[in-house]
Design an enzyme around this catalytic site. Structure first.
Site, mmCIF file in Angstrom:
data_model
loop_
_atom_site.group_PDB
_atom_site.id
_atom_site.type_symbol
_atom_site.label_atom_id
_atom_site.label_comp_id
_atom_site.label_asym_id
_atom_site.label_seq_id
_atom_site.Cartn_x
_atom_site.Cartn_y
_atom_site.Cartn_z
ATOM 1 N N HIS A 129 0.787 -1.254 0.190
ATOM 2 C CA HIS A 129 -0.071 -0.144 0.113
ATOM 3 C C HIS A 129 1.021 1.336 -0.159
ATOM 4 O O HIS A 129 0.578 2.060 -0.919
ATOM 5 C CB HIS A 129 -0.926 -0.170 1.167
ATOM 6 N N LYS A 180 -15.371 -7.721 2.817
ATOM 7 C CA LYS A 180 -14.416 -8.941 2.587
ATOM 8 C C LYS A 180 -14.514 -9.994 3.654
ATOM 9 O O LYS A 180 -13.607 -10.843 4.032
ATOM 10 C CB LYS A 180 -12.890 -8.374 2.500
ATOM 11 N N ARG A 192 -1.308 -6.465 -8.479
ATOM 12 C CA ARG A 192 -0.456 -7.324 -8.094
ATOM 13 C C ARG A 192 -0.193 -8.417 -9.027
ATOM 14 O O ARG A 192 0.850 -9.281 -9.262
ATOM 15 C CB ARG A 192 -0.828 -7.895 -6.488
ATOM 16 N N SER A 211 -3.349 -7.902 2.782
ATOM 17 C CA SER A 211 -3.935 -7.675 3.880
ATOM 18 C C SER A 211 -4.612 -8.906 4.641
ATOM 19 O O SER A 211 -4.427 -9.065 5.439
ATOM 20 C CB SER A 211 -4.941 -6.582 4.133
#
Length: 353
Positions: free
Chosen positions: A208, A232, A282, A320
């Site tokens: 991040h 999530k 990513r 995360s």
């Protein structure tokens, strides 16, 4: 669809009786062929309208609305009659007014046009004055076009922020296509360019931070936006805790601030005057998701762009969710997150033990 042949011949007859020089059919067709699809849905201003041929033709080719200006009251009445006869009266309006004064008045009223047509009398130096008046009035919309018609000797002088991008010569008559920045657009150059970097940041990690640093090099301001409504699964930290951790991390980064938001990301970004959303990529799976998200955001807020940063390979595997899982199982996450965040994660591990 162009103007009817009979209508063109009638315009020429009216023009000859009143001493007006109408645009020939050949020049008119060339103009609109060059403009192409840009005429669709355009707001058009026809200064020095004369018989109104250019403005009416623009409407017949798909322009949304047209304002036609001429200082001859008889010609203005004729323009209105022509518009009614062609069923265009709801999209065409005509005013009897000096063209240069009209440009200034429209600027004061905040009007904006995608296409401005300038066809003043030849040889009187009006073309350069008209181009300058349009630019200074700020009535040319961003990305808009001025089409100036005149004798080849009347090539318009253009000031800073305006340029001739194309010429089309037909005998002694030339069409000049101009684009650039009106005074209103030049003022907008002084605005601060803001980007919003949205996410859950639960917790923030070095991937991040890499995105924040890269965005800060490109924009005057970056807002790291922490989403309140996470879908999530169970969150590890509260919104307030995530905001606090990010503030500790970005405190030495000029132009970067942290805020929380609820609801649509685009609504928050627009409310903060942002020009762009930034995201990190990513892997291929991220691209597929972000492509769909970007398309939806574009539909909801067309003025917002999306900029995707490809992650540095050193951070490409970090997420995360992975950090939360390693923390839950008692693993070490030092080196993946800032030291202050690692300390908070160790506290979570102890409390959960």
């Amino acid at each position: 669809m162009g103007m009817r042949r009979g209508s063109r011949e009638h315009d020429r007859g009216q023009a000859r009786r009143k001493g007006v020089r109408p645009t020939s059919a050949r020049v008119r067709d060339s103009m609109f062929n060059i403009l192409g699809h840009s005429i669709q849905g355009a707001a058009v201003l026809d200064l020095f309208a004369g018989t109104g041929g250019l403005g009416i033709e623009a409407l017949s080719r798909g322009a949304h609305r047209a304002l036609l200006i001429d200082d001859d009251a008889g010609l203005v009445r004729r323009i209105r009659e022509t518009a009614r006869g062609m069923g265009l009266e709801s999209r065409a309006s005509a005013r009897c007014e000096d063209a240069l004064a009209a440009a200034a008045r429209l600027g004061r009223a905040g009007e904006s046009f995608d296409l401005v047509l300038l066809d003043p009398p030849y040889g009187k130096g009006l073309l350069s004055r008209a181009v300058k008046a349009v630019a200074e009035a700020g009535i040319l919309a961003p990305g808009g076009t001025i089409v100036a018609e005149g004798h080849w000797r009347d090539r318009p002088e253009v000031g800073s922020g305006m340029e001739i991008v194309r010429e089309a010569r037909h005998g002694e008559t030339v069409l000049w296509f101009l684009r650039g920045e009106s005074r209103r657009e030049r003022k907008e150059e002084t605005r601060v360019r803001i980007a919003v970097y949205p996410g859950s940041f639960d917790p923030v990690h070095h991937g991040h931070i890499e995105v924040v640093r890269r965005a800060a090099r490109l924009f005057d301001g970056v807002i790291v936006a922490v989403a309140e409504n996470i879908e999530k699964g169970g969150g590890l930290f509260s919104v307030e805790e995530r905001v606090a951790m990010l503030q500790e991390v970005v405190t030495e980064m000029p132009g970067v601030e942290v805020a929380s938001f609820a609801g649509l990301t685009v609504d928050f970004a627009v409310s903060r005057g942002a020009a762009c959303l930034v995201k990190g990529l990513r892997a291929v799976g991220d691209f597929d998701y972000e492509l769909k998200q970007s398309a939806m955001n574009r539909r909801l807020a067309p003025e917002l762009d999306t900029l995707l940063f490809i992650a540095d390979p050193e951070h490409a595997f970090i997420s995360s969710a992975l950090i939360r899982e390693v923390t839950r199982l008692g693993g070490a996450v030092e080196g993946l997150v800032p030291a202050a965040v690692a300390l908070r994660l160790r506290t979570v591990q102890r409390d959960g033990a």
